[in-house]
Motif scaffolding. Sequence first.
Motif, PDB file in Angstrom:
ATOM      1  N   SER A  63       0.063   6.713   4.604  1.00 34.17           N
ATOM      2  CA  SER A  63       0.014   8.396   4.740  1.00 34.17           C
ATOM      3  C   SER A  63      -0.429   8.694   6.414  1.00 34.17           C
ATOM      4  O   SER A  63      -1.011   7.841   6.969  1.00 34.17           O
TER       5      SER A  63
ATOM      6  N   GLN B 275      -8.136  -0.826   1.878  1.00 31.08           N
ATOM      7  CA  GLN B 275      -7.555   0.124   2.725  1.00 31.08           C
ATOM      8  C   GLN B 275      -7.971  -0.045   3.938  1.00 31.08           C
ATOM      9  O   GLN B 275      -8.853  -0.611   4.419  1.00 31.08           O
TER      10      GLN B 275
ATOM     11  N   ALA C   9      -3.395   3.429   5.035  1.00 33.84           N
ATOM     12  CA  ALA C   9      -2.782   2.370   4.074  1.00 33.84           C
ATOM     13  C   ALA C   9      -4.100   2.126   3.034  1.00 33.84           C
ATOM     14  O   ALA C   9      -4.955   1.715   3.457  1.00 33.84           O
ATOM     15  N   THR C  10      -3.578   2.397   1.837  1.00 29.66           N
ATOM     16  CA  THR C  10      -4.631   2.219   0.675  1.00 29.66           C
ATOM     17  C   THR C  10      -3.741   1.564  -0.448  1.00 29.66           C
ATOM     18  O   THR C  10      -2.727   1.915  -0.781  1.00 29.66           O
TER      19      THR C  10
ATOM     20  N   PRO D  50       0.608  -1.191   0.065  1.00 26.03           N
ATOM     21  CA  PRO D  50      -0.064  -0.121   0.009  1.00 26.03           C
ATOM     22  C   PRO D  50       0.842   1.363  -0.206  1.00 26.03           C
ATOM     23  O   PRO D  50       2.022   1.142   0.259  1.00 26.03           O
ATOM     24  N   THR D  51       0.273   2.363  -0.170  1.00 26.09           N
ATOM     25  CA  THR D  51       0.653   3.752   0.177  1.00 26.09           C
ATOM     26  C   THR D  51       0.303   4.177   1.449  1.00 26.09           C
ATOM     27  O   THR D  51      -0.979   3.903   1.755  1.00 26.09           O
TER      28      THR D  51
ATOM     29  N   THR E 178       5.984   3.257   9.761  1.00 22.15           N
ATOM     30  CA  THR E 178       5.921   4.917   9.302  1.00 22.15           C
ATOM     31  C   THR E 178       6.038   5.544  10.894  1.00 22.15           C
ATOM     32  O   THR E 178       5.152   5.515  11.573  1.00 22.15           O
TER      33      THR E 178
END
Length: 358
Positions: free
Chosen positions: A207, A258, A221-222, A204-205, A288
């Motif tokens: 943020s 997500q 996370a998606t 995922p990405t 993160t």
Amino acid sequence: MKTLVFVSLVGLFLHDTTAEMHSLRYFFTASSEVPNFPEFVAVGMVDDIQGGYYDSNTKRAEPKQDWMNRVTEDKADYWEWETERAVYYQQLFKVRLDTFKRRFNQTGGVHIVQWMYDCEWDDETGDVNGHEQYGYDGEDFLALDMKTWTWVAAQQQAVAIKQKWDNNKADLEYLKNYLTEECVDWLKKYVDYGRSSLMRTDLPTVSLLQKTPSSRVTCHATGFYPNRAMMFWRKDGEELHEDVDKGEILPNHDGSFQISADLQLPSDDWGKYDCVFQLSGVKEDIVTKLDKREIKTNYVNPMNPVIPIIAIIAIIAALVLLGLAVIGYKKYRGRKSTCETSSENSSELAEKLNPEPT
């Protein structure tokens, strides 16, 4: 009306598999007087991915994944066979729904019976496991104890049914054989059919998001696949359970998923905190760090009305251009009107000087 959700124990079996553990689960829902909902629905899940579906409106079992069509390689009439089984369960559950209603001294109204059974197989160790349980009107009702092979009643109204089913030794022997052998055999075939999809992993990405400076920080996370994933916050390497709100895994429109987890703003050193995302089939976690500089927000301080100078210039320039365009258009219309008037006067003069012969 009660929400159509699976009972609490069923939820414990979702999203808990590892890279080596595979599962085949069936969910059946029978209902009465529920508007705009089939009286009977059956769903088959392979590794928590929907593989097949049947309901009392369509009266036909059908695949929900392209790779499930491969099942006809081993059994040509598979979907006809699955349809026959579903029709049988539909009739059986109509009877069981009436039985459960009588146990609760109920007649009409909205009522729901749910049944789940599954088998699990570890493709590294070869270990197998299974479950079977019933829910009624959103509450646990009966569950099978696979250690003692007896039924456990979750409510007083289920005791008489438990005793009856415990005495049915032939049925218990069938369940034992099915959950530990036959179900596992089918699971292995399904995993083989859909290996490229079931074993697919998309990272995922991740943020960090925040609505206002005083609101919780969201780790989001998606774009990941499959939906067997976990997200949590840590402090000094230890998972946090307090001041954390974990969200559910939700589907995206493109088939990915997500998830998010909110953290109450820490009062101490932010450097002690990090967000951890774990995806089944991927050994390394995505970590993160909680860093103010990395937090994304669209918050604008109402006490500071200063707009970025570039935005001001852009707005002013746009207004000026619009004003010039309006002024130019008006001048153009004025000149056009003058020309049209002059042209008309010239035509009238020409007619007077050169009259047509009569």
